[in-house]
Design an enzyme around this catalytic site. Structure first.
Site, PDB file in Angstrom:
ATOM      1  N   LYS A  73       0.850  -1.198   0.000  1.00 54.31           N
ATOM      2  CA  LYS A  73       0.000   0.000   0.000  1.00 54.31           C
ATOM      3  C   LYS A  73       0.886   1.248   0.000  1.00 54.31           C
ATOM      4  CE  LYS A  73      -3.711  -2.420   2.430  1.00 54.31           C
ATOM      5  NZ  LYS A  73      -4.287  -2.762   3.744  1.00 54.31           N
ATOM      6  N   GLN A 112      -3.662  -1.417  10.161  1.00 57.02           N
ATOM      7  CA  GLN A 112      -3.714  -2.706   9.456  1.00 57.02           C
ATOM      8  C   GLN A 112      -4.288  -3.808  10.357  1.00 57.02           C
ATOM      9  OE1 GLN A 112      -2.938  -3.334   6.144  1.00 57.02           O
ATOM     10  NE2 GLN A 112      -3.757  -5.364   6.552  1.00 57.02           N
ATOM     11  N   ASP A 159      -9.954   3.592   5.743  1.00 60.65           N
ATOM     12  CA  ASP A 159     -10.320   2.173   5.659  1.00 60.65           C
ATOM     13  C   ASP A 159     -11.829   1.979   5.880  1.00 60.65           C
ATOM     14  OD1 ASP A 159      -8.911  -0.023   4.934  1.00 60.65           O
ATOM     15  OD2 ASP A 159      -8.267  -0.591   6.944  1.00 60.65           O
TER      16      ASP A 159
END
Ligand code: NDP
Length: 304
Positions: A71, A115, A138
């Site tokens: 990413k 994450q 996210d």
């Protein structure tokens, strides 16, 4: 000649024509999405701040390390600023939330990605909830999940479900009125995807299956569009798929050196009209949609 940006569209068109028309090339679609972000960035004054994302990683799980690195690489290729903050597995929930609060308060950070999965005993929901909803690229803060349910487009939608929609849009896969079956009700993929595809502008008829579903294949065989998001390699076989269905395989499972999906590609391929491969299907779109969300957070912060 083909390096000329004006000809990049032609390059992508030629690439598409040369590939198997059944297989959806997620890398190609992701490149399209990223080129569009590049074009939008080029239109912003050059002395404006750059979009900036901070990745928060806890522990040294190899898969999380590789996802975050990928990413960050894509963010950097776009010209975004990026930073990875790594914390030990022993960090307490309150300490981690303190770090997130300092990122929330930092005007030079536009997007924050924590994450998942987080190591126990950290509670994923309370950590996701600590991210400022305006920086929650996210899309897992309850405020953004609420906006997803209420169809409020000012929120951030989780990246993989957003990537699935992007695949349908760019590949002209009609969703309205069609039966879309999702196998998996996880928070990251299945559950938000079910809410997204039932929204008015997509208007699929959605069925969600999970580990307690009885006669799974009787249900999946009714799907016009079948999404597999379980993390079980090869769960979906030819017996689960209707002739000419579209199959979107979200699963990422390691088998020795190889990555495989939740779909037994070899047996399912002859039956379907379209299918995403693993790797190179949904995964690149997930990363591209993270960049879309980060750019959106940036525009929001700068009020552009
Ligand atoms: P979760 O573990 O949160 O969810 C898995 C789901 O699968 C659960 O709802 C579970 O049911 C269901 N399930 C398990 N076994 C069966 C079965 N035999 N039949 C039907 N359903 C079953 O996973 P995630 O949603 O986080 O991720 C799913 C997969 O997607 C993983 O492989 C992950 O690596 C991958 N992934 C891929 C991404 C990409 O970009 N391509 C991005 C994010 C994830 P129950 O709820 O009853 O336990």
């Amino acid at each position: 000649l083909i390096k000329n940006p004006c000809l990049s569209f032609l390059k992508r068109y030629l690439q598409r024509m040369s590939t198997d028309s059944k297989i959806i090339d997620g890398k190609l679609l992701a490149d399209e999405v990223l080129s569009e972000i590049r074009a939008k960035m080029a239109a912003i004054e050059s002395d404006a701040p750059k979009p900036a994302i901070t990745f928060v990683r806890v522990g040294e799980d190899p898969a999380s390390r590789s996802y975050v690195a990928r990413k960050q690489r894509v963010a950097n290729e776009l010209g975004f600023l990026s930073d990875i903050q790594v914390f030990p597995e022993t960090i307490t929930e309150s300490k981690l939330i303190e770090h997130i609060a300092s990122l929330n308060a930092n005007p030079n950070v536009h997007g924050i990605l924590v994450q998942a999965p987080l190591p126990a005993p950290l509670r994923t929901q309370s950590i996701f909830g600590a991210v400022d909803p305006r920086k929650d690229v996210d899309g897992f803060n309850p405020i953004n999940l609420g906006k997803l349910v209420t169809e409020d487009s000012s929120g951030f939608v989780p990246c993989t479900p957003l990537g699935l929609v992007e695949i349908c849009k760019r590949e002209n896969i009609q969703t309205e009125g069609r039966h879309l079956v999702i196998v998996g009700r996880g928070l990251i993929v299945g559950k938000p995807a079910s809410i997204l595809f039932v929204q008015k502008q997509l208007s699929a008829t959605v069925t969600v299956c999970h580990s307690k579903t009885q006669n799974l294949q009787n249900i999946t065989r009714q799907a016009d569009i079948l999404i597999a998001a379980t993390g079980l390699a090869g769960l979906i076989t030819a017996q689960h798929v209707k002739q000419d269905a579209v199959v979107l395989d979200v699963g990422i499972n390691r088998q020795g050196e190889n990555l495989v999906g939740d779909v037994d590609f070899e047996s399912v391929y002859p039956i379907v009209s379209r299918i995403t491969p693993v790797p190179g299907g949904v995964g690149p779109l997930t990363v591209a949609m993270l960049m879309v969300n980060t750019f959106k957070a940036y525009l929001l912060a700068l009020k552009i």
